[in-house]
Design a protein around this motif. Structure first.
Motif, PDB file in Angstrom:
ATOM      1  N   GLY A  78      34.908  57.484  95.522  1.00  0.00           N
ATOM      2  CA  GLY A  78      34.511  57.149  94.429  1.00  0.00           C
ATOM      3  C   GLY A  78      33.501  57.148  93.434  1.00  0.00           C
ATOM      4  N   GLU A  79      32.744  57.906  93.909  1.00  0.00           N
ATOM      5  CA  GLU A  79      31.438  58.619  93.382  1.00  0.00           C
ATOM      6  C   GLU A  79      31.849  59.347  92.031  1.00  0.00           C
ATOM      7  N   THR A  80      32.973  60.149  92.750  1.00  0.00           N
ATOM      8  CA  THR A  80      33.161  61.759  92.125  1.00  0.00           C
ATOM      9  C   THR A  80      34.537  61.270  91.228  1.00  0.00           C
ATOM     10  N   LEU A  81      34.817  59.962  91.383  1.00  0.00           N
ATOM     11  CA  LEU A  81      36.029  59.260  91.020  1.00  0.00           C
ATOM     12  C   LEU A  81      35.228  59.182  88.981  1.00  0.00           C
ATOM     13  N   LEU A  82      33.966  58.674  89.710  1.00  0.00           N
ATOM     14  CA  LEU A  82      32.991  58.004  88.531  1.00  0.00           C
ATOM     15  C   LEU A  82      32.353  58.922  87.666  1.00  0.00           C
ATOM     16  N   GLY A  83      32.252  59.560  88.378  1.00  0.00           N
ATOM     17  CA  GLY A  83      31.745  61.257  87.466  1.00  0.00           C
ATOM     18  C   GLY A  83      32.633  61.754  86.870  1.00  0.00           C
ATOM     19  N   ALA A  84      34.242  62.072  87.747  1.00  0.00           N
ATOM     20  CA  ALA A  84      35.181  62.388  86.586  1.00  0.00           C
ATOM     21  C   ALA A  84      35.388  61.387  85.217  1.00  0.00           C
ATOM     22  N   GLY A  85      35.304  60.289  85.297  1.00  0.00           N
ATOM     23  CA  GLY A  85      35.522  59.534  84.050  1.00  0.00           C
ATOM     24  C   GLY A  85      34.131  59.822  83.316  1.00  0.00           C
ATOM     25  N   ALA A  86      32.998  60.068  83.477  1.00  0.00           N
ATOM     26  CA  ALA A  86      31.998  59.740  82.382  1.00  0.00           C
ATOM     27  C   ALA A  86      32.485  60.894  82.214  1.00  0.00           C
ATOM     28  N   GLY A  87      32.395  62.256  82.589  1.00  0.00           N
ATOM     29  CA  GLY A  87      32.625  63.585  82.208  1.00  0.00           C
ATOM     30  C   GLY A  87      33.715  63.721  81.235  1.00  0.00           C
ATOM     31  N   ALA A  88      34.913  62.771  81.535  1.00  0.00           N
ATOM     32  CA  ALA A  88      35.791  63.020  80.825  1.00  0.00           C
ATOM     33  C   ALA A  88      35.672  62.491  79.303  1.00  0.00           C
ATOM     34  N   LEU A  89      34.999  61.288  79.130  1.00  0.00           N
ATOM     35  CA  LEU A  89      34.750  60.283  78.340  1.00  0.00           C
ATOM     36  C   LEU A  89      33.727  60.787  77.432  1.00  0.00           C
ATOM     37  N   ALA A  90      32.587  62.122  77.466  1.00  0.00           N
ATOM     38  CA  ALA A  90      31.947  62.638  77.143  1.00  0.00           C
ATOM     39  C   ALA A  90      32.464  63.321  76.711  1.00  0.00           C
ATOM     40  N   GLY A  91      33.441  64.870  77.722  1.00  0.00           N
ATOM     41  CA  GLY A  91      34.132  65.680  76.891  1.00  0.00           C
ATOM     42  C   GLY A  91      34.602  65.736  75.026  1.00  0.00           C
ATOM     43  N   ARG A  92      35.321  64.333  75.944  1.00  0.00           N
ATOM     44  CA  ARG A  92      36.536  63.599  74.841  1.00  0.00           C
ATOM     45  C   ARG A  92      35.494  63.597  73.762  1.00  0.00           C
ATOM     46  N   VAL A  93      34.501  63.090  73.508  1.00  0.00           N
ATOM     47  CA  VAL A  93      33.634  62.713  71.842  1.00  0.00           C
ATOM     48  C   VAL A  93      33.222  64.532  71.399  1.00  0.00           C
ATOM     49  N   ILE A  94      32.613  64.719  72.864  1.00  0.00           N
ATOM     50  CA  ILE A  94      32.315  65.963  71.945  1.00  0.00           C
ATOM     51  C   ILE A  94      33.117  67.074  71.485  1.00  0.00           C
ATOM     52  N   GLY A  95      34.430  67.224  72.112  1.00  0.00           N
ATOM     53  CA  GLY A  95      35.053  67.786  72.002  1.00  0.00           C
ATOM     54  C   GLY A  95      36.129  67.842  70.553  1.00  0.00           C
ATOM     55  N   LYS A  96      36.080  66.291  70.372  1.00  0.00           N
ATOM     56  CA  LYS A  96      36.772  66.047  68.759  1.00  0.00           C
ATOM     57  C   LYS A  96      36.011  66.561  67.273  1.00  0.00           C
ATOM     58  N   SER A  97      34.833  66.879  67.737  1.00  0.00           N
ATOM     59  CA  SER A  97      33.530  66.766  66.586  1.00  0.00           C
ATOM     60  C   SER A  97      33.970  68.968  66.855  1.00  0.00           C
ATOM     61  N   GLU A  98      34.184  69.410  68.173  1.00  0.00           N
ATOM     62  CA  GLU A  98      33.694  70.615  67.820  1.00  0.00           C
ATOM     63  C   GLU A  98      34.905  71.337  68.015  1.00  0.00           C
ATOM     64  N   GLY A  99      36.634  70.572  67.484  1.00  0.00           N
ATOM     65  CA  GLY A  99      37.501  71.563  67.701  1.00  0.00           C
ATOM     66  C   GLY A  99      37.725  71.992  66.606  1.00  0.00           C
ATOM     67  N   THR A 100      37.002  71.054  65.164  1.00  0.00           N
ATOM     68  CA  THR A 100      36.989  71.887  63.597  1.00  0.00           C
ATOM     69  C   THR A 100      35.974  72.495  63.426  1.00  0.00           C
ATOM     70  N   ASN A 101      35.909  72.970  62.516  1.00  0.00           N
ATOM     71  CA  ASN A 101      35.388  73.681  61.814  1.00  0.00           C
ATOM     72  C   ASN A 101      34.655  72.679  60.548  1.00  0.00           C
ATOM     73  N   SER A 102      33.595  73.776  59.465  1.00  0.00           N
ATOM     74  CA  SER A 102      33.050  73.080  58.416  1.00  0.00           C
ATOM     75  C   SER A 102      34.490  73.272  57.533  1.00  0.00           C
ATOM     76  N   THR A 103      35.248  73.934  57.183  1.00  0.00           N
ATOM     77  CA  THR A 103      36.058  73.479  56.137  1.00  0.00           C
ATOM     78  C   THR A 103      37.333  72.458  56.251  1.00  0.00           C
ATOM     79  N   CYS A 104      37.856  72.292  57.749  1.00  0.00           N
ATOM     80  CA  CYS A 104      38.244  71.508  57.892  1.00  0.00           C
ATOM     81  C   CYS A 104      37.637  70.143  58.358  1.00  0.00           C
ATOM     82  N   ASP A 105      35.844  69.803  58.484  1.00  0.00           N
ATOM     83  CA  ASP A 105      35.271  69.007  57.778  1.00  0.00           C
ATOM     84  C   ASP A 105      35.849  68.513  56.713  1.00  0.00           C
TER      85      ASP A 105
END
Length: 112
Positions: A78-105
Motif C-alpha cells: 500500500g505504501e509503495t503504491l501510494l508513493g508511486a501514485g504521488a511520484g507519478a502525479l509530481a512527475g506529470r506536472v514537472i514533465g509537462k513544463s519540462e517537455g518544451t523550451n522557451s521557443t515552444c512556450d
C-alpha cells in the motif's frame, strides 16, 4: 520480492507504451493547430507533441521513483503504491513544463 517483480513489470510496460500514447493529438489540440496562424501550424503541432512526450515521460519516471522510495523505505504494498501514485502525479506536472523550451512556450502563447 514478488512486489518488486510486479512493479518492475509495470514500469517496463509503461515505458514501452509511452511513445504510443504520445503519438497523437486530441481533438482539442488538433483544433488548436487548425486555428493557429498558417506559418505557425507545424510549430504548434510539434510543441504540443513535445509537451505530451515530456508529460508522459515525467509520469513514468515519477512513478518509478516513488515506488523505489517506497520499497527502499521498507513500506508494504500500500505504501509503495501510494508513493508511486504521488511520484507519478509530481512527475506529470514537472514533465509537462519540462517537455518544451522557451521557443515552444512563445509559439503556444501566441497561438492559444
Amino acid at each position: 520480492m514478488k512486489t518488486v517483480k510486479i512493479l518492475g513489470a509495470l514500469v517496463g510496460v509503461t515505458l514501452v507504451a509511452s511513445p504510443v500514447l504520445a503519438a497523437s493529438l486530441s481533438s482539442k489540440e488538433r483544433a488548436r493547430v487548425a486555428r493557429a496562424a498558417p506559418r505557425d501550424r507545424d510549430d504548434v503541432r510539434y510543441c504540443l507533441l513535445q509537451g505530451k512526450k515530456g508529460r508522459d515521460k515525467g509520469t513514468v519516471i515519477g512513478a518509478a521513483g516513488g515506488a523505489g522510495v517506497g520499497l527502499i523505505a521498507g513500506g508494504g504494498v500500500g505504501e509503495t503504491l501510494l508513493g508511486a501514485g504521488a511520484g507519478a502525479l509530481a512527475g506529470r506536472v514537472i514533465g509537462k513544463s519540462e517537455g518544451t523550451n522557451s521557443t515552444c512556450d512563445r509559439v503556444l502563447a501566441r497561438n492559444r
